[in-house]
Design a protein around this motif. Structure first.
Motif, PDB file in Angstrom:
ATOM      1  N   GLN A 130       7.669  -4.025 -20.712  1.00  0.00           N
ATOM      2  CA  GLN A 130       6.801  -3.086 -20.010  1.00  0.00           C
ATOM      3  C   GLN A 130       6.738  -3.397 -18.517  1.00  0.00           C
ATOM      4  OE1 GLN A 130       4.375  -0.180 -21.075  1.00  0.00           O
ATOM      5  NE2 GLN A 130       5.261  -0.172 -19.033  1.00  0.00           N
ATOM      6  N   LEU A 131       6.556  -4.667 -18.168  1.00  0.00           N
ATOM      7  CA  LEU A 131       6.490  -5.038 -16.758  1.00  0.00           C
ATOM      8  C   LEU A 131       7.831  -4.800 -16.059  1.00  0.00           C
ATOM      9  CD1 LEU A 131       4.388  -8.339 -16.955  1.00  0.00           C
ATOM     10  CD2 LEU A 131       3.632  -6.057 -16.250  1.00  0.00           C
ATOM     11  N   SER A 132       8.935  -5.098 -16.748  1.00  0.00           N
ATOM     12  CA  SER A 132      10.262  -4.870 -16.158  1.00  0.00           C
ATOM     13  C   SER A 132      10.512  -3.379 -15.949  1.00  0.00           C
ATOM     14  CB  SER A 132      11.348  -5.467 -17.049  1.00  0.00           C
ATOM     15  OG  SER A 132      11.173  -6.861 -17.198  1.00  0.00           O
ATOM     16  N   LEU A 133      10.113  -2.572 -16.931  1.00  0.00           N
ATOM     17  CA  LEU A 133      10.299  -1.126 -16.802  1.00  0.00           C
ATOM     18  C   LEU A 133       9.477  -0.586 -15.639  1.00  0.00           C
ATOM     19  CD1 LEU A 133      11.549   1.442 -18.019  1.00  0.00           C
ATOM     20  CD2 LEU A 133       9.511   1.646 -19.448  1.00  0.00           C
ATOM     21  N   GLY A 134       8.265  -1.090 -15.474  1.00  0.00           N
ATOM     22  CA  GLY A 134       7.456  -0.658 -14.342  1.00  0.00           C
ATOM     23  C   GLY A 134       8.085  -1.038 -13.009  1.00  0.00           C
ATOM     24  N   GLU A 135       8.646  -2.244 -12.946  1.00  0.00           N
ATOM     25  CA  GLU A 135       9.300  -2.698 -11.710  1.00  0.00           C
ATOM     26  C   GLU A 135      10.486  -1.814 -11.365  1.00  0.00           C
ATOM     27  OE1 GLU A 135       9.800  -5.293  -8.448  1.00  0.00           O
ATOM     28  OE2 GLU A 135       8.206  -5.308  -9.960  1.00  0.00           O
ATOM     29  N   LYS A 168       0.815  -1.218   0.000  1.00  0.00           N
ATOM     30  CA  LYS A 168       0.000   0.000   0.000  1.00  0.00           C
ATOM     31  C   LYS A 168       0.843   1.260   0.000  1.00  0.00           C
ATOM     32  CE  LYS A 168      -4.002  -2.087   2.296  1.00  0.00           C
ATOM     33  NZ  LYS A 168      -4.926  -2.026   3.463  1.00  0.00           N
ATOM     34  N   ASP A 169       2.003   1.211   0.687  1.00  0.00           N
ATOM     35  CA  ASP A 169       2.843   2.400   0.775  1.00  0.00           C
ATOM     36  C   ASP A 169       3.925   2.437  -0.302  1.00  0.00           C
ATOM     37  OD1 ASP A 169       4.174   0.243   1.750  1.00  0.00           O
ATOM     38  OD2 ASP A 169       5.219   1.337   3.348  1.00  0.00           O
ATOM     39  N   GLN A 170       3.845   1.517  -1.279  1.00  0.00           N
ATOM     40  CA  GLN A 170       4.843   1.495  -2.349  1.00  0.00           C
ATOM     41  C   GLN A 170       4.328   2.233  -3.585  1.00  0.00           C
ATOM     42  OE1 GLN A 170       5.364  -2.888  -2.441  1.00  0.00           O
ATOM     43  NE2 GLN A 170       7.540  -2.478  -2.070  1.00  0.00           N
ATOM     44  N   SER A 171       5.246   2.637  -4.417  1.00  0.00           N
ATOM     45  CA  SER A 171       4.886   3.371  -5.636  1.00  0.00           C
ATOM     46  C   SER A 171       4.101   2.467  -6.584  1.00  0.00           C
ATOM     47  CB  SER A 171       6.151   3.871  -6.345  1.00  0.00           C
ATOM     48  OG  SER A 171       5.820   4.405  -7.611  1.00  0.00           O
ATOM     49  N   LYS A 172       3.111   3.066  -7.237  1.00  0.00           N
ATOM     50  CA  LYS A 172       2.320   2.354  -8.239  1.00  0.00           C
ATOM     51  C   LYS A 172       2.442   3.026  -9.606  1.00  0.00           C
ATOM     52  CE  LYS A 172      -0.988   0.671  -4.823  1.00  0.00           C
ATOM     53  NZ  LYS A 172      -0.194   1.182  -3.696  1.00  0.00           N
ATOM     54  N   ALA A 173       3.571   3.701  -9.816  1.00  0.00           N
ATOM     55  CA  ALA A 173       3.796   4.378 -11.100  1.00  0.00           C
ATOM     56  C   ALA A 173       3.844   3.369 -12.239  1.00  0.00           C
ATOM     57  CB  ALA A 173       5.100   5.173 -11.052  1.00  0.00           C
ATOM     58  N   TYR A 174       3.309   3.762 -13.388  1.00  0.00           N
ATOM     59  CA  TYR A 174       3.265   2.870 -14.564  1.00  0.00           C
ATOM     60  C   TYR A 174       3.706   3.678 -15.789  1.00  0.00           C
ATOM     61  CZ  TYR A 174       1.607  -1.114 -17.350  1.00  0.00           C
ATOM     62  OH  TYR A 174       1.536  -2.217 -18.171  1.00  0.00           O
TER      63      TYR A 174
END
Length: 683
Positions: free
Chosen positions: A384-389, A59-65
């Motif tokens: 895309q998933l790796s870049l988001g991570e 919940k307190d982690q970034s959810k940037a995409y």
């Protein structure tokens, strides 16, 4: 052969409706794996994490995409549209067959015209024709018809705004792996026709019913192909899902191709709609970035109709009131059937044979594991998933890098605000005088890994460029690579042409789509808007892949050809065609800049006449000057002879010869300086 009078067999028709309803349900179940992939692709494009990924993010982690997939999809669509629809030429062509198949009447027309032209007013019976002459005349005759058909097809496409439809197909193919276009459909409209009244002798305007073709873009969500087929062109048939209001369903009652009585009967029995959202519709509605999450779900507000395009048994068609010969009852015919639930409301034979497709598919990338192929969403998923991570890790790391301390509350005076700020004062109590302050407040250092994460992010971006098949400059980013090549227009053209090579196969797939669409449009014109001047044996060609060639290289080659043509080679070159190709290679709009051919020929003739007139005037002036000089010379010689008889007459002859010699040189010089007139019409 015996025919049976067509009547509707309700039992047979209801059996057909039940069969199609079961097939429709089976087609929906077969397509579910593709729907799951489409949902993933759509989430990538919109910047939404899949539920299973989101569940692993605290919940307190970034959810940037970072929307890398969106950039690649939009850039790919723009690049493809640029290549597939060049400004200066069509991406298709209608050509006569190598060996045109003409009717007996058409062949006789060609022979009569050839004999008349060769006779030149003489006795046609004395004309002898060779096989080569006849075949050449037939080919020219067929080419003329093909050119007229191409103009008609182009007019039809412009009227229906085909480029807009094509962009939707290309976008769907890029994101969802496949794009679908359906048609042609017949659209009836009123037209005027002038007709002479036999009684009054006056021309009168009358209204007539005419038809024009139309194509419709099909969302992949509303199209159900035969997933058991090995290829899209070998399906048993396909379903299209139509969601309508009650008013739209009622409009079908007035259409002659629908069974109005059965539509009324179904509506009277079902006062409320039969539409129920499918599983993927519920998922789309619940997505956090959608705009329908608060829409009241009333399933009775809409009606769901299924349209079948595929094989239907002759016995079922006969039950629908269609004439079928007794010996053909067991055969399968390509047909169009509409149902509401399991209730048939339309059953018609297709106006074309199975070679003319109703659904036209553009598959972005062929894949043996998937009937519907792959798109950029599938290709870019891992990147895309790796870049988001990596992006989330960098943001989470940056959020904890800064002034942080460890506070021992046992030594801090109560009631103090412990937020870290400048000029802060901390009061400590209950400590011995020899104790260190660090026992109460101590620094906490967390290492920054942002530089390493940014380097990894750049590596992923570079890898994604390789995966997508288009480097950053080809997607509009000229800051990454190719800066030297992009300094000149020619270098940019060649660089972008080379950058487009990885998607050459995609363009070839679109060529197949183009040929399918244009072939169906040609067949439609031959059947529903027939014209002897353009109907014939035609082949459709696609030119999409040719636009990948660097146009600057082509332009330079054409200029070199123009400069190196020798005088004896010039008669074999079509000068106007060469000019058109040079303009096309530079993306110059030919229709706007080139003069009409007849007007150009008139200008060439007028300029040639003016040059001839100017030359004649110059020659006449020189002639007059020479005669005047000769007259003066003769007079001077006569006077000199009178004054001094010792002057030899040979001097006079020499003077006359010199003047004549000067006259000849002047004429030669005038002729040599005369500009060579331009040649007209293909010379």
């Amino acid at each position: 052969m015996t025919d049976t009078i067509p009547t509707i067999d309700e039992t047979q028709l209801n059996s057909l409706g039940t069969t199609l309803f079961r097939a429709y349900t089976m087609y929906q179940n077969d397509r579910k794996p593709a729907e799951e992939r489409w949902l993933q692709n759509l989430r990538q494009y919109r910047g939404i994490y899949d539920p299973e990924v989101l569940a692993m993010i605290g919940k307190d982690q970034s959810k940037a995409y970072p929307k890398l997939t969106r950039k690649v999809v939009i850039g790919t669509v723009a690049r493809l549209m640029q290549m597939l629809f060049p400004n200066t030429e069509r991406n298709y062509g209608v050509r006569a067959s190598p060996i045109p198949d003409l009717s007996t009447e058409q062949l006789q027309e060609v022979l009569d015209a050839l004999v008349t032209a060769k006779a030149q007013g003489g006795d046609p019976a004395q004309v002898e024709l060779t096989d080569d002459e006849i075949e050449k005349a037939i080919k020219q005759y067929a080419m003329g018809k093909a050119e007229k058909m191409e103009l008609k097809v182009d007019d039809d496409l412009q009227e229906m705004e085909y480029v807009t439809l094509a962009r939707k197909v290309v976008f769907s193919s890029t994101l969802y792996n496949v794009g679908v276009l359906a048609g042609p459909y017949n659209i009836k409209f009123k037209a005027r026709k002038w007709q002479k009244n036999v009684n009054t002798g006056k021309y009168e305007a009358i209204e007539i019913d005419k038809y024009k073709p139309r194509y419709e873009f099909r969302r992949v969500w509303d199209h159900y192909p035969d997933m058991t087929a090995k290829a899209l062109d070998s399906q048993d048939g396909a379903f299209d899902r139509h969601i309508m209001t009650r008013a739209q369903v009622e409009e079908l009652i007035e259409r002659h191709d629908f069974m109005g009585v059965r539509v009324c009967e179904w509506l009277n029995k079902h006062l409320e709609g039969n539409y129920a959202p499918l599983w993927w519709e519920a998922v789309l509605t619940a997505e956090p970035k959608g705009d329908r999450s608060l829409v009241t779900q009333r399933e009775t507000r809409k009606y769901e109709l299924a349209e079948w395009r595929g094989g239907v048994k002759g016995s079922d068609l006969r039950g629908a009131g269609i004439t079928v010969a007794d010996e053909d009852v067991g055969k399968t015919f390509y047909s169009n059937v509409w149902t509401i639930g399991n209730w048939v409301i339309k059953a018609k034979l297709s106006p074309f044979d199975s070679t003319v497709k109703h659904h036209h598919y553009f598959v972005f990338e062929d894949d043996d594991l998937s009937l519907l192929g792959n798109g950029q969403g599938d290709t870019m998923r891992d990147s895309q998933l790796s870049l988001g991570e990596v992006t989330r890790a960098a943001l989470d790391n940056s959020s904890v890098v800064g002034p942080m301390v460890v506070v021992n509350d046992d030594h801090i005076s109560p009631g103090q605000n412990m937020a870290i700020r400048k000029h802060m004062t901390i009061h400590i109590e209950d400590m011995a005088s020899t104790a260190q302050i660090s026992n109460a407040v101590a620094n906490l250092t967390i290492d920054s890994h942002i530089s390493e994460l940014l380097a990894l992010r750049q590596a992923l971006l570079d890898f994604s460029s390789e995966e997508s098949g288009l480097p950053p400059p080809s997607l509009g980013d000229v800051s990454q690579g190719g800066s030297e090549a992009l300094r000149t227009q020619g270098g940019a053209s060649m660089f972008l042409g080379a950058a487009a090579l990885p998607i050459r196969d995609t363009v070839r797939n679109y060529d197949s789509f183009t040929m399918s669409v244009i072939n169906s449009l040609v067949k439609w014109n031959q059947k529903f808007d027939s014209d002897p001047a353009r109907d014939g044996d035609h082949n459709v060609i696609a030119r999409g892949s040719t636009s990948l060639i660097a146009k600057e290289v082509l332009a330079q080659s054409l200029d070199a050809v123009r400069q190196t043509v020798t005088p004896d080679e010039a008669p074999h070159i079509k000068s106007r065609k060469l000019l058109e190709m040079r303009l096309k290679a530079r993306d110059v709009p030919i229709d706007e800049i080139m003069e009409d051919e007849d007007k150009a020929d008139a200008i060439i003739k007028r300029n040639a006449d003016l040059q001839m007139q100017t030359q004649q005037q110059q020659m006449a002036l020189i002639e007059a000057q020479v005669h005047e000089a000769l007259g003066k010379a003769v007079a001077m010689i006569a006077k000199a002879h009178k004054d001094d008889a010792s002057i030899e007459l040979d001097a006079g002859k020499l003077l006359v010869e010199a003047l004549n010699k000067g006259h000849e040189n002047a004429i030669k010089e005038t002729v040599a300086n005369k500009p060579e007139p331009r040649k007209a019409k293909g010379t």
